[in-house]
Design a protein around this motif. Structure first.
Motif, PDB file in Angstrom:
ATOM      1  N   ASP A 110      39.330  43.170  29.318  1.00  0.00           N
ATOM      2  CA  ASP A 110      37.914  43.504  29.427  1.00  0.00           C
ATOM      3  C   ASP A 110      37.242  43.189  28.097  1.00  0.00           C
ATOM      4  N   ASN A 111      35.933  43.149  28.131  1.00  0.00           N
ATOM      5  CA  ASN A 111      35.156  42.860  26.927  1.00  0.00           C
ATOM      6  C   ASN A 111      35.045  44.117  26.059  1.00  0.00           C
ATOM      7  N   VAL A 112      35.460  44.002  24.797  1.00  0.00           N
ATOM      8  CA  VAL A 112      35.367  45.091  23.837  1.00  0.00           C
ATOM      9  C   VAL A 112      34.595  44.556  22.640  1.00  0.00           C
ATOM     10  N   ASN A 113      33.417  45.108  22.429  1.00  0.00           N
ATOM     11  CA  ASN A 113      32.554  44.664  21.321  1.00  0.00           C
ATOM     12  C   ASN A 113      32.343  43.152  21.337  1.00  0.00           C
ATOM     13  N   GLY A 114      32.155  42.599  22.527  1.00  0.00           N
ATOM     14  CA  GLY A 114      31.874  41.177  22.660  1.00  0.00           C
ATOM     15  C   GLY A 114      33.084  40.268  22.633  1.00  0.00           C
ATOM     16  N   THR A 115      34.281  40.845  22.581  1.00  0.00           N
ATOM     17  CA  THR A 115      35.511  40.055  22.545  1.00  0.00           C
ATOM     18  C   THR A 115      36.366  40.389  23.759  1.00  0.00           C
ATOM     19  N   CYS A 116      36.854  39.360  24.439  1.00  0.00           N
ATOM     20  CA  CYS A 116      37.754  39.573  25.580  1.00  0.00           C
ATOM     21  C   CYS A 116      39.109  40.019  25.038  1.00  0.00           C
ATOM     22  N   SER A 117      39.515  41.237  25.420  1.00  0.00           N
ATOM     23  CA  SER A 117      40.738  41.824  24.858  1.00  0.00           C
ATOM     24  C   SER A 117      41.648  42.354  25.950  1.00  0.00           C
ATOM     25  N   LEU A 118      42.958  42.251  25.702  1.00  0.00           N
ATOM     26  CA  LEU A 118      43.949  42.850  26.584  1.00  0.00           C
ATOM     27  C   LEU A 118      43.917  44.361  26.346  1.00  0.00           C
ATOM     28  N   LEU A 119      43.516  45.125  27.365  1.00  0.00           N
ATOM     29  CA  LEU A 119      43.425  46.583  27.212  1.00  0.00           C
ATOM     30  C   LEU A 119      44.734  47.279  27.530  1.00  0.00           C
ATOM     31  N   PHE A 120      45.461  46.766  28.521  1.00  0.00           N
ATOM     32  CA  PHE A 120      46.788  47.306  28.752  1.00  0.00           C
ATOM     33  C   PHE A 120      47.684  46.295  29.423  1.00  0.00           C
ATOM     34  N   ASP A 121      48.973  46.481  29.143  1.00  0.00           N
ATOM     35  CA  ASP A 121      50.041  45.632  29.658  1.00  0.00           C
ATOM     36  C   ASP A 121      51.135  46.603  30.103  1.00  0.00           C
ATOM     37  N   LEU A 122      51.148  46.932  31.397  1.00  0.00           N
ATOM     38  CA  LEU A 122      52.027  47.975  31.912  1.00  0.00           C
ATOM     39  C   LEU A 122      53.139  47.416  32.790  1.00  0.00           C
ATOM     40  N   ASP A 123      54.345  47.928  32.604  1.00  0.00           N
ATOM     41  CA  ASP A 123      55.422  47.670  33.558  1.00  0.00           C
ATOM     42  C   ASP A 123      55.193  48.581  34.747  1.00  0.00           C
ATOM     43  N   MET A 124      55.625  48.126  35.916  1.00  0.00           N
ATOM     44  CA  MET A 124      55.471  48.949  37.113  1.00  0.00           C
ATOM     45  C   MET A 124      56.658  48.743  38.035  1.00  0.00           C
ATOM     46  N   THR A 125      56.825  49.699  38.917  1.00  0.00           N
ATOM     47  CA  THR A 125      57.696  49.534  40.074  1.00  0.00           C
ATOM     48  C   THR A 125      56.811  49.768  41.284  1.00  0.00           C
ATOM     49  N   TYR A 126      57.212  49.189  42.398  1.00  0.00           N
ATOM     50  CA  TYR A 126      56.401  49.352  43.608  1.00  0.00           C
ATOM     51  C   TYR A 126      57.282  49.270  44.836  1.00  0.00           C
ATOM     52  N   SER A 127      56.717  49.706  45.943  1.00  0.00           N
ATOM     53  CA  SER A 127      57.372  49.511  47.237  1.00  0.00           C
ATOM     54  C   SER A 127      56.294  49.066  48.225  1.00  0.00           C
ATOM     55  N   TYR A 128      56.706  48.246  49.156  1.00  0.00           N
ATOM     56  CA  TYR A 128      55.786  47.757  50.187  1.00  0.00           C
ATOM     57  C   TYR A 128      56.566  47.596  51.472  1.00  0.00           C
ATOM     58  N   ASN A 129      56.055  48.187  52.538  1.00  0.00           N
ATOM     59  CA  ASN A 129      56.663  48.062  53.860  1.00  0.00           C
ATOM     60  C   ASN A 129      55.748  47.179  54.701  1.00  0.00           C
ATOM     61  N   PRO A 130      56.150  45.905  54.961  1.00  0.00           N
ATOM     62  CA  PRO A 130      55.283  44.997  55.720  1.00  0.00           C
ATOM     63  C   PRO A 130      54.987  45.482  57.139  1.00  0.00           C
ATOM     64  N   GLY A 131      55.879  46.272  57.714  1.00  0.00           N
ATOM     65  CA  GLY A 131      55.670  46.765  59.072  1.00  0.00           C
ATOM     66  C   GLY A 131      54.560  47.801  59.160  1.00  0.00           C
ATOM     67  N   THR A 132      54.553  48.736  58.209  1.00  0.00           N
ATOM     68  CA  THR A 132      53.559  49.810  58.223  1.00  0.00           C
ATOM     69  C   THR A 132      52.393  49.550  57.273  1.00  0.00           C
ATOM     70  N   LYS A 133      52.556  48.583  56.371  1.00  0.00           N
ATOM     71  CA  LYS A 133      51.573  48.236  55.321  1.00  0.00           C
ATOM     72  C   LYS A 133      51.505  49.290  54.222  1.00  0.00           C
ATOM     73  N   ASP A 134      52.402  50.297  54.252  1.00  0.00           N
ATOM     74  CA  ASP A 134      52.430  51.323  53.213  1.00  0.00           C
ATOM     75  C   ASP A 134      52.808  50.698  51.878  1.00  0.00           C
ATOM     76  N   PHE A 135      52.170  51.181  50.820  1.00  0.00           N
ATOM     77  CA  PHE A 135      52.330  50.630  49.486  1.00  0.00           C
ATOM     78  C   PHE A 135      52.368  51.789  48.496  1.00  0.00           C
ATOM     79  N   SER A 136      53.230  51.714  47.509  1.00  0.00           N
ATOM     80  CA  SER A 136      53.186  52.681  46.415  1.00  0.00           C
ATOM     81  C   SER A 136      53.460  51.941  45.120  1.00  0.00           C
ATOM     82  N   ILE A 137      52.885  52.452  44.060  1.00  0.00           N
ATOM     83  CA  ILE A 137      53.041  51.836  42.746  1.00  0.00           C
ATOM     84  C   ILE A 137      53.292  52.956  41.741  1.00  0.00           C
ATOM     85  N   THR A 138      54.201  52.712  40.805  1.00  0.00           N
ATOM     86  CA  THR A 138      54.502  53.698  39.778  1.00  0.00           C
ATOM     87  C   THR A 138      54.355  53.047  38.410  1.00  0.00           C
TER      88      THR A 138
END
Length: 152
Positions: A81-109
């Motif tokens: 996002d723009n911070v004081n007129g400069t495009c800056s990386l605000l966060f770089d997060l590792d995640m785990t997730y699950s997705y069930n294509p049959g039910t479309k349920d999704f979770s992210i941690t």
């Protein structure tokens, strides 16, 4: 002659239906794996019975961000996002997730915070996913992200 015409038509129909392309097979499952560029983010926060919604159509800086599903269960989230007129990386997060294509349920941690939701639209090039963040005991935040699949 009529019999020959009926037999020819039946054979033609049999050939047409047996030559169906594998691409016509609806059982092929689409996956989230890949790099996704955020195009629009809608955040709705509910606190004390009042809801406030914010919609962000991403600009060039924010579109540098990525939601990266690297395997069937892990990935990264980069947000710019723009911070004081400069495009800056605000966060770089590792995640785990699950997705069930049959039910479309999704979770992210991320950072030990599990958020549940669903994939409401998924094609080979576009997706819409939402999740509900309840990490703040005083409010609930529903986040919907529309994204486009990109090479990197």
């Amino acid at each position: 002659m009529k019999k020959l015409l009926v037999i020819s038509a039946a054979l033609g129909l049999a050939v047409l239906t047996s030559c169906r392309s594998d691409n016509d097979n609806e059982s092929e499952q689409l996956t989230l794996t890949g790099n996704w560029r955020p195009d629009k983010i809608v955040s709705t926060t509910t606190s004390g019975g009042t809801s406030t919604s914010t919609t962000v159509v991403t600009d060039a800086c924010q579109q540098k961000g990525r939601i990266m599903f690297t395997t069937d269960t892990s990935g990264k989230i980069n947000y710019y996002d723009n911070v004081n007129g400069t495009c800056s990386l605000l966060f770089d997060l590792d995640m785990t997730y699950s997705y069930n294509p049959g039910t479309k349920d999704f979770s992210i941690t991320t950072n030990g915070n599990k958020m549940d939701g669903a994939v409401t639209m998924l094609t080979s090039t576009n997706m819409v996913v939402y999740y509900v963040d309840k990490s703040n005991p005083d409010s609930t935040n529903r986040v919907e992200i529309s994204a486009t699949k990109v090479a990197n």
